[in-house]
Design an enzyme around this catalytic site. Structure first.
Site, PDB file in Angstrom:
ATOM      1  N   TYR A  16     135.487  45.862  51.813  1.00 23.85           N
ATOM      2  CA  TYR A  16     135.193  47.274  52.611  1.00 23.85           C
ATOM      3  C   TYR A  16     136.251  47.693  53.631  1.00 23.85           C
ATOM      4  O   TYR A  16     136.134  48.198  54.600  1.00 23.85           O
ATOM      5  CB  TYR A  16     134.124  47.260  53.461  1.00 23.85           C
ATOM      6  CG  TYR A  16     132.774  47.074  52.446  1.00 23.85           C
ATOM      7  CD1 TYR A  16     132.413  48.125  51.706  1.00 23.85           C
ATOM      8  CD2 TYR A  16     132.143  46.060  52.294  1.00 23.85           C
ATOM      9  CE1 TYR A  16     131.386  47.971  50.602  1.00 23.85           C
ATOM     10  CE2 TYR A  16     131.065  45.862  51.398  1.00 23.85           C
ATOM     11  CZ  TYR A  16     130.610  46.798  50.613  1.00 23.85           C
ATOM     12  OH  TYR A  16     129.740  46.788  49.800  1.00 23.85           O
ATOM     13  N   TYR A 148     120.084  45.971  52.510  1.00 25.51           N
ATOM     14  CA  TYR A 148     121.380  45.383  52.166  1.00 25.51           C
ATOM     15  C   TYR A 148     121.068  44.378  51.179  1.00 25.51           C
ATOM     16  O   TYR A 148     120.492  43.380  51.592  1.00 25.51           O
ATOM     17  CB  TYR A 148     122.349  45.185  53.115  1.00 25.51           C
ATOM     18  CG  TYR A 148     123.751  44.507  52.475  1.00 25.51           C
ATOM     19  CD1 TYR A 148     124.385  45.618  51.700  1.00 25.51           C
ATOM     20  CD2 TYR A 148     124.018  43.517  52.496  1.00 25.51           C
ATOM     21  CE1 TYR A 148     125.573  45.116  51.027  1.00 25.51           C
ATOM     22  CE2 TYR A 148     125.088  42.759  51.845  1.00 25.51           C
ATOM     23  CZ  TYR A 148     125.981  43.927  51.146  1.00 25.51           C
ATOM     24  OH  TYR A 148     127.001  43.374  50.374  1.00 25.51           O
ATOM     25  N   ASP A 249     114.554  38.421  50.072  1.00 22.79           N
ATOM     26  CA  ASP A 249     115.951  38.235  50.053  1.00 22.79           C
ATOM     27  C   ASP A 249     116.203  37.371  51.612  1.00 22.79           C
ATOM     28  O   ASP A 249     116.062  38.376  52.543  1.00 22.79           O
ATOM     29  CB  ASP A 249     116.576  39.414  49.894  1.00 22.79           C
ATOM     30  CG  ASP A 249     118.314  39.299  50.102  1.00 22.79           C
ATOM     31  OD1 ASP A 249     118.554  38.277  50.436  1.00 22.79           O
ATOM     32  OD2 ASP A 249     118.845  40.209  49.618  1.00 22.79           O
ATOM     33  N   LYS A 278     124.252  32.108  51.445  1.00 26.92           N
ATOM     34  CA  LYS A 278     125.151  31.962  52.705  1.00 26.92           C
ATOM     35  C   LYS A 278     124.768  30.563  53.347  1.00 26.92           C
ATOM     36  O   LYS A 278     125.960  29.768  53.232  1.00 26.92           O
ATOM     37  CB  LYS A 278     124.520  32.981  53.912  1.00 26.92           C
ATOM     38  CG  LYS A 278     124.975  34.446  53.124  1.00 26.92           C
ATOM     39  CD  LYS A 278     124.592  35.570  54.512  1.00 26.92           C
ATOM     40  CE  LYS A 278     124.943  36.710  54.091  1.00 26.92           C
ATOM     41  NZ  LYS A 278     126.131  37.256  54.305  1.00 26.92           N
TER      42      LYS A 278
HETATM   43  C1  LIG Z   1     120.256  39.991  52.718  1.00 19.25           C
HETATM   44  C2  LIG Z   1     121.585  39.889  51.773  1.00 19.25           C
HETATM   45  N1  LIG Z   1     121.340  39.734  50.544  1.00 19.25           N
HETATM   46  C3  LIG Z   1     122.505  39.593  49.847  1.00 19.25           C
HETATM   47  C4  LIG Z   1     123.571  39.685  50.341  1.00 19.25           C
HETATM   48  C5  LIG Z   1     124.777  39.494  49.445  1.00 19.25           C
HETATM   49  O1  LIG Z   1     125.287  37.887  49.411  1.00 19.25           O
HETATM   50  P1  LIG Z   1     126.901  37.699  48.793  1.00 19.25           P
HETATM   51  O2  LIG Z   1     127.809  38.421  50.035  1.00 19.25           O
HETATM   52  O3  LIG Z   1     126.983  36.422  48.972  1.00 19.25           O
HETATM   53  O4  LIG Z   1     126.889  38.291  47.212  1.00 19.25           O
HETATM   54  C6  LIG Z   1     123.971  39.601  51.794  1.00 19.25           C
HETATM   55  C7  LIG Z   1     125.397  39.431  52.118  1.00 19.25           C
HETATM   56  O5  LIG Z   1     125.314  39.993  53.332  1.00 19.25           O
HETATM   57  C8  LIG Z   1     122.848  39.663  52.448  1.00 19.25           C
HETATM   58  O6  LIG Z   1     122.954  39.878  53.932  1.00 19.25           O
END
Ligand SMILES: Cc1ncc(COP(=O)(O)O)c(C=O)c1O
Length: 434
Positions: A16, A148, A249, A278
């Site tokens: 970004y 997100y 998530d 992560k």
């Molecule tokens: C809640 C959430 N889901 C999914 C993702 C996407 O993960 P990645 O960047 O490893 O593809 C992120 C990344 O910041 C996230 O914070």
């Protein structure tokens, strides 16, 4: 003279970010504990944990050793028809960690390469589940605004369509249902009206919805917003009443960041599908996991008699369950099992509250909020990114705000004096903005 930063700007895309001379870009040479060292020798206290991931700090001897031992055995092998100890052990570890009263909350693990892909897989599981039940019309997702979930196409489709980073893809992405976010803040009291928007959507559209997907308790990249656990409990009930699967998530919230090992445990609300990423490897390498409960697993398998997918989950990345990543993840979970993280996260929370709260009376500040090892100073206006990031670097800290949010989520091993340096730097830049 040869300049690596210039080569970078000419040759590489960053996340970004526009390629321009004005954009701050810093060359990292090494990192250790809670500190990054730049190529010019300058040391920065890390307030970001490399986007929530590096919970045990950089260059950790145990994690290094796990990677070194594994690399001498096998660093990668295909996962189709072959398997290996690190993956078998990691799946078992994850299923044990996600247990309630000695009962596993989930039944099976799917390993993938990144958080976004683990969300894709979760969505695919939900759609395949309903397909296998003879309900192909249940193929949409319902979520809340300001979320997100990643940058791949299905993940983008459940990220906020207007405020998020993907608004230009509107019209191309699958159209999903969005409810208003519940009222958010550090210590809000629950009111039943907060559930109204999503309840209405569920009642109206449940026949076409496969699953509700949410970041439990904390919305991360969509605005660092905290919301009430009762919201999740009521959604679980609504999903059960209306035959919807529930996906959490926890790619950002997982592994202790919010103060409990997983946010779903703090909310006492078990989803059907859980996405992790992560911090899974202590931020060492890219690995993610999608965990599914018995209902989802047996539902997908039940399709074996004539269903189009033949009862198998239709996904399989080349680097699935990479042994190096799995070995490091197992070691990272060992470190978590020692349970120091609980004390560390509590201490970080307490210190951030003490050192950041005074900012809430600053006329430029909208709100200061702290949850677990997440400290957020929400400004009234967007911050000047190209000024503030280099200024933080001058002050010896690595803090990378976005939009109106100056936030820190340091590695759990950060020392109190290092954390103070982060909070002092935030005070300093805000005083300079005033
Ligand atoms: C809640 C959430 N889901 C999914 C993702 C996407 O993960 P990645 O960047 O490893 O593809 C992120 C990344 O910041 C996230 O914070």
């Amino acid at each position: 003279m040869h300049s690596p930063l210039l080569d970078d700007q000419l040759n590489i895309w960053h996340p970004y970010t526009n390629i321009s001379k004005d954009n701050p870009l810093f060359l990292v040479d090494s990192a250790s504990g809670g500190e990054l060292t730049l190529s010019n020798g300058k040391k920065l206290i890390d307030g970001m944990s490399s986007w929530w991931a590096v919970i045990h700090g950089y260059n950790h001897p145990d994690l290094n050793q796990a990677a070194k031992s594994q690399i001498d055995k096998v660093s990668h092998v295909m996962f189709g028809s072959l398997t290996h100890e690190p993956a078998i052990k990691l799946a078992q570890n994850l299923l044990n960690l996600t247990s309630t009263n000695n009962q596993q909350d989930f039944d099976r693990v799917f390993f993938s390469d990144s958080g976004s892909v683990s969300v894709e897989v979760a969505i695919k599981m939900a759609i395949q589940y309903w397909f296998a039940q003879g309900h192909p019309e249940k193929s949409k997702l319902l979520t809340i605004r300001n979320g997100y979930h990643g940058d791949t196409f299905a993940a983008m489709s459940v990220t906020d369509p207007d405020n998020g980073m993907h608004s230009m893809f509107k019209g191309i992405l699958a159209e999903q249902y969005f409810a208003e976010i519940p009222v958010y803040g550090s210590d809000i009291e629950w009111k039943d009206e907060y559930i109204h928007s999503i309840k209405t959507q569920i009642e109206k559209h449940h026949t076409t919805i496969a699953a509700v997907i949410l970041e439990p308790l904390v919305q991360g990249a969509g605005g660092m917003k905290f919301y009430h656990p009762e919201y999740l409990r009521q959604i679980r009930q609504l999903c059960d009443e209306h035959n919807l699967l529930l996906i959490f998530d926890e790619i950002a919230t997982g592994f202790g960041r919010t103060g409990s090992l997983f946010a779903y445990q703090a909310a006492q609300t078990i989803p059907d599908i859980l996405c992790l990423g992560k911090a899974l490897t202590g931020g060492y390498m890219t690995l993610a996991a999608t965990l599914a409960n018995k209902k989802v697993v047996s539902g997908i398998h039940a399709d074996s008699k004539g269903g189009k997918a033949g009862g198998v989950l239709m996904h399989g990345p080349t680097f699935m369950a990479n042994p190096l990543a799995c070995a490091v993840a197992n070691q990272s979970l060992e470190l978590l099992k020692e349970n120091q993280w609980q004390t560390q996260v509590k201490a970080i929370k307490h210190q951030m509250l003490t050192e950041l709260s005074a900012l809430s009376s600053n006329k430029l500040v909208e709100e200061v909020r702290v949850k677990g090892a997440i400290g957020v100073v929400e400004m009234k206006e967007s911050v000047d990114f190209n000024w503030i990031v280099p200024r933080f670097v001058e002050l010896g800290v690595w803090i990378r705000p976005f939009d109106k949010l100056i936030y820190i989520m340091p590695p759990y091993i950060i020392k109190p004096e290092q954390l103070s340096k982060l909070t002092q730097a935030i005070h300093q830049v805000i005083s300079e903005m005033s």
